[in-house]
Scaffold this motif. Structure first.
Motif, PDB file in Angstrom:
ATOM      1  N   GLY A  85      38.623  35.330  29.407  1.00 14.91           N
ATOM      2  CA  GLY A  85      37.773  34.301  30.451  1.00 14.91           C
ATOM      3  C   GLY A  85      37.746  32.916  29.809  1.00 14.91           C
ATOM      4  N   SER A  86      37.370  32.246  30.718  1.00 14.76           N
ATOM      5  CA  SER A  86      37.012  31.126  30.233  1.00 14.76           C
ATOM      6  C   SER A  86      35.752  30.105  30.618  1.00 14.76           C
ATOM      7  CB  SER A  86      38.003  29.949  30.968  1.00 14.76           C
ATOM      8  OG  SER A  86      39.278  30.279  30.502  1.00 14.76           O
ATOM      9  N   LEU A  87      35.289  29.211  29.746  1.00 13.10           N
ATOM     10  CA  LEU A  87      34.000  28.634  30.060  1.00 13.10           C
ATOM     11  C   LEU A  87      34.166  27.140  29.493  1.00 13.10           C
ATOM     12  CD1 LEU A  87      31.224  30.919  28.839  1.00 13.10           C
ATOM     13  CD2 LEU A  87      31.546  30.123  31.148  1.00 13.10           C
ATOM     14  N   ARG A  88      33.472  26.381  30.394  1.00 15.00           N
ATOM     15  CA  ARG A  88      33.510  25.054  29.924  1.00 15.00           C
ATOM     16  C   ARG A  88      32.136  24.307  29.734  1.00 15.00           C
ATOM     17  NH1 ARG A  88      37.127  20.608  31.564  1.00 15.00           N
ATOM     18  NH2 ARG A  88      36.096  18.625  31.796  1.00 15.00           N
ATOM     19  N   LEU A  89      31.860  23.902  28.367  1.00 16.22           N
ATOM     20  CA  LEU A  89      30.369  23.483  27.852  1.00 16.22           C
ATOM     21  C   LEU A  89      30.400  21.996  28.037  1.00 16.22           C
ATOM     22  CD1 LEU A  89      29.948  25.848  24.900  1.00 16.22           C
ATOM     23  CD2 LEU A  89      29.386  26.304  27.206  1.00 16.22           C
ATOM     24  N   SER A  90      29.331  21.462  28.430  1.00 14.63           N
ATOM     25  CA  SER A  90      29.160  19.908  28.595  1.00 14.63           C
ATOM     26  C   SER A  90      27.890  19.827  27.730  1.00 14.63           C
ATOM     27  CB  SER A  90      29.079  19.430  29.977  1.00 14.63           C
ATOM     28  OG  SER A  90      28.952  17.989  29.763  1.00 14.63           O
ATOM     29  N   CYS A  91      28.180  18.549  27.100  1.00  5.72           N
ATOM     30  CA  CYS A  91      26.950  17.947  26.317  1.00  5.72           C
ATOM     31  C   CYS A  91      26.773  16.500  26.829  1.00  5.72           C
ATOM     32  CB  CYS A  91      27.299  18.087  24.734  1.00  5.72           C
ATOM     33  SG  CYS A  91      26.094  17.147  23.619  1.00  5.72           S
TER      34      CYS A  91
ATOM     35  N   MET B  12      28.592   6.890  18.738  1.00  2.94           N
ATOM     36  CA  MET B  12      28.502   7.879  17.701  1.00  2.94           C
ATOM     37  C   MET B  12      29.834   7.946  16.876  1.00  2.94           C
ATOM     38  SD  MET B  12      26.272  10.291  20.399  1.00  2.94           S
ATOM     39  CE  MET B  12      25.158   9.610  21.172  1.00  2.94           C
ATOM     40  N   ASN B  13      29.610   8.103  15.550  1.00  2.00           N
ATOM     41  CA  ASN B  13      30.691   8.462  14.887  1.00  2.00           C
ATOM     42  C   ASN B  13      31.512   9.659  15.117  1.00  2.00           C
ATOM     43  OD1 ASN B  13      30.779   6.044  13.358  1.00  2.00           O
ATOM     44  ND2 ASN B  13      28.871   6.949  11.934  1.00  2.00           N
ATOM     45  N   VAL B  14      30.705  10.759  15.146  1.00  6.05           N
ATOM     46  CA  VAL B  14      31.277  12.154  15.441  1.00  6.05           C
ATOM     47  C   VAL B  14      30.517  12.773  16.550  1.00  6.05           C
ATOM     48  CG1 VAL B  14      32.058  14.238  14.373  1.00  6.05           C
ATOM     49  CG2 VAL B  14      32.185  12.041  13.191  1.00  6.05           C
ATOM     50  N   MET B  15      31.106  13.364  17.299  1.00  7.58           N
ATOM     51  CA  MET B  15      30.370  14.444  18.262  1.00  7.58           C
ATOM     52  C   MET B  15      31.200  15.767  18.099  1.00  7.58           C
ATOM     53  SD  MET B  15      28.290  12.848  20.068  1.00  7.58           S
ATOM     54  CE  MET B  15      27.950  13.975  21.553  1.00  7.58           C
ATOM     55  N   GLY B  16      30.268  16.697  17.800  1.00  8.32           N
ATOM     56  CA  GLY B  16      30.956  18.057  17.508  1.00  8.32           C
ATOM     57  C   GLY B  16      30.198  19.294  18.309  1.00  8.32           C
ATOM     58  N   TRP B  17      30.874  20.341  18.378  1.00  9.28           N
ATOM     59  CA  TRP B  17      30.176  21.533  18.616  1.00  9.28           C
ATOM     60  C   TRP B  17      30.214  22.368  17.650  1.00  9.28           C
ATOM     61  CZ3 TRP B  17      27.905  22.712  23.449  1.00  9.28           C
ATOM     62  CH2 TRP B  17      28.044  21.748  24.418  1.00  9.28           C
ATOM     63  N   TYR B  18      28.934  23.363  17.464  1.00  5.26           N
ATOM     64  CA  TYR B  18      28.624  24.164  16.352  1.00  5.26           C
ATOM     65  C   TYR B  18      28.382  25.461  17.297  1.00  5.26           C
ATOM     66  CZ  TYR B  18      28.915  20.619  12.857  1.00  5.26           C
ATOM     67  OH  TYR B  18      29.112  19.681  11.969  1.00  5.26           O
ATOM     68  N   ARG B  19      28.557  26.614  16.369  1.00  3.19           N
ATOM     69  CA  ARG B  19      27.954  27.840  17.179  1.00  3.19           C
ATOM     70  C   ARG B  19      27.253  28.608  15.880  1.00  3.19           C
ATOM     71  NH1 ARG B  19      33.593  30.834  18.470  1.00  3.19           N
ATOM     72  NH2 ARG B  19      34.188  31.291  16.361  1.00  3.19           N
ATOM     73  N   GLN B  20      26.365  29.406  16.335  1.00  3.26           N
ATOM     74  CA  GLN B  20      25.281  30.264  15.446  1.00  3.26           C
ATOM     75  C   GLN B  20      25.467  31.669  16.335  1.00  3.26           C
ATOM     76  OE1 GLN B  20      21.999  28.972  13.816  1.00  3.26           O
ATOM     77  NE2 GLN B  20      21.962  30.334  12.265  1.00  3.26           N
TER      78      GLN B  20
ATOM     79  N   ASP C  29      33.528  35.207  20.092  1.00  5.93           N
ATOM     80  CA  ASP C  29      33.274  33.967  20.479  1.00  5.93           C
ATOM     81  C   ASP C  29      31.685  33.713  20.695  1.00  5.93           C
ATOM     82  OD1 ASP C  29      36.247  33.268  21.599  1.00  5.93           O
ATOM     83  OD2 ASP C  29      35.522  32.724  19.893  1.00  5.93           O
ATOM     84  N   THR C  30      31.119  34.934  21.054  1.00  8.66           N
ATOM     85  CA  THR C  30      29.656  35.272  21.439  1.00  8.66           C
ATOM     86  C   THR C  30      28.639  34.416  20.535  1.00  8.66           C
ATOM     87  OG1 THR C  30      30.137  37.154  22.642  1.00  8.66           O
ATOM     88  CG2 THR C  30      27.699  36.737  21.947  1.00  8.66           C
ATOM     89  N   ALA C  31      28.076  33.715  20.924  1.00  9.68           N
ATOM     90  CA  ALA C  31      26.988  32.806  20.061  1.00  9.68           C
ATOM     91  C   ALA C  31      26.120  31.699  20.965  1.00  9.68           C
ATOM     92  CB  ALA C  31      27.701  31.931  18.867  1.00  9.68           C
ATOM     93  N   VAL C  32      25.009  31.177  20.049  1.00 12.01           N
ATOM     94  CA  VAL C  32      24.652  30.093  20.631  1.00 12.01           C
ATOM     95  C   VAL C  32      25.440  28.754  20.323  1.00 12.01           C
ATOM     96  CG1 VAL C  32      22.532  28.715  20.970  1.00 12.01           C
ATOM     97  CG2 VAL C  32      22.133  31.215  20.613  1.00 12.01           C
ATOM     98  N   TYR C  33      25.819  27.995  21.387  1.00 11.46           N
ATOM     99  CA  TYR C  33      26.492  26.828  21.042  1.00 11.46           C
ATOM    100  C   TYR C  33      25.683  25.682  21.042  1.00 11.46           C
ATOM    101  CZ  TYR C  33      30.859  29.425  21.088  1.00 11.46           C
ATOM    102  OH  TYR C  33      32.038  30.476  20.814  1.00 11.46           O
ATOM    103  N   TYR C  34      25.975  24.656  20.113  1.00  7.36           N
ATOM    104  CA  TYR C  34      25.049  23.567  19.892  1.00  7.36           C
ATOM    105  C   TYR C  34      25.842  22.326  19.849  1.00  7.36           C
ATOM    106  CZ  TYR C  34      21.408  26.648  18.281  1.00  7.36           C
ATOM    107  OH  TYR C  34      20.373  27.798  18.129  1.00  7.36           O
ATOM    108  N   CYS C  35      25.359  21.313  20.372  1.00  6.42           N
ATOM    109  CA  CYS C  35      26.047  20.025  20.395  1.00  6.42           C
ATOM    110  C   CYS C  35      25.338  19.121  19.377  1.00  6.42           C
ATOM    111  CB  CYS C  35      26.192  19.300  21.623  1.00  6.42           C
ATOM    112  SG  CYS C  35      26.783  17.552  21.925  1.00  6.42           S
ATOM    113  N   LYS C  36      26.143  18.419  18.768  1.00  6.66           N
ATOM    114  CA  LYS C  36      25.575  17.596  17.663  1.00  6.66           C
ATOM    115  C   LYS C  36      26.484  16.358  17.628  1.00  6.66           C
ATOM    116  CE  LYS C  36      25.085  17.299  12.585  1.00  6.66           C
ATOM    117  NZ  LYS C  36      25.682  17.706  11.168  1.00  6.66           N
ATOM    118  N   ALA C  37      25.418  15.230  17.408  1.00  8.58           N
ATOM    119  CA  ALA C  37      26.074  13.702  17.462  1.00  8.58           C
ATOM    120  C   ALA C  37      25.501  13.294  15.988  1.00  8.58           C
ATOM    121  CB  ALA C  37      25.191  12.856  18.214  1.00  8.58           C
ATOM    122  N   GLU C  38      26.678  12.802  15.296  1.00 11.28           N
ATOM    123  CA  GLU C  38      26.523  12.443  13.868  1.00 11.28           C
ATOM    124  C   GLU C  38      26.640  10.978  13.706  1.00 11.28           C
ATOM    125  OE1 GLU C  38      29.241  14.997  11.432  1.00 11.28           O
ATOM    126  OE2 GLU C  38      28.986  16.556  12.769  1.00 11.28           O
ATOM    127  N   GLY C  39      25.908  10.431  12.674  1.00  4.62           N
ATOM    128  CA  GLY C  39      26.240   9.123  12.377  1.00  4.62           C
ATOM    129  C   GLY C  39      25.697   8.222  13.445  1.00  4.62           C
TER     130      GLY C  39
END
Length: 120
Positions: free
Chosen positions: A16-22, A31-39, A89-99
């Motif tokens: 299936g599919s999902l669409r995450l938004s931050c 912002m220099n970099v925007m990223g998605w991380y997961r744990q 792919d199961t995890a908690v997904y985090y958005c990060k703004a860098e710089g």
């Protein structure tokens, strides 16, 4: 100070599919970099995808060809489109703004995270 609010997580079946938004409280184009991380449980937080101010892209090998990161100018948000999802792919997904420019330098900011569960 920058607030990042993630949304779009949930439970989805394999394939299936999902669409995450931050959504950010400051222009994402500042912002220099925007990223998605997961744990995942018992694992370290890892980079999933990132997009630079110059629109450069970086993906983890495990998601290449399945995930796409982009910027939504109208919503001032960074979007992660996730297709062909797998149980790993199961995890908690985090958005990060860098710089992010602040007085005297730069600062990184994290969102609160959104749970993605891929299971039948």
């Amino acid at each position: 100070q920058v607030q990042l609010v993630e949304s779009g997580g949930g439970l989805v079946q394999p394939g299936g599919s999902l669409r995450l938004s931050c959504a950010a409280s400051r222009s994402i184009f500042s912002m220099n970099v925007m990223g998605w991380y997961r744990q995942a449980p018992g694992k370290e937080r890892e980079l999933v995808a990132a997009i630079t101010s110059g629109a450069g892209l970086n993906y983890a090998d495990s998601v290449k060809g399945r995930f796409t990161i982009s910027k939504d100018k109208a919503k001032n948000a960074v979007v992660l489109q996730m297709n062909s999802l797998k149980p790993e792919d199961t995890a908690v997904y985090y958005c990060k703004a860098e710089g992010v420019p602040i007085v005297g330098g730069f600062q990184d900011y994290w969102g609160q995270g959104t749970q993605v569960t891929v299971s039948s």
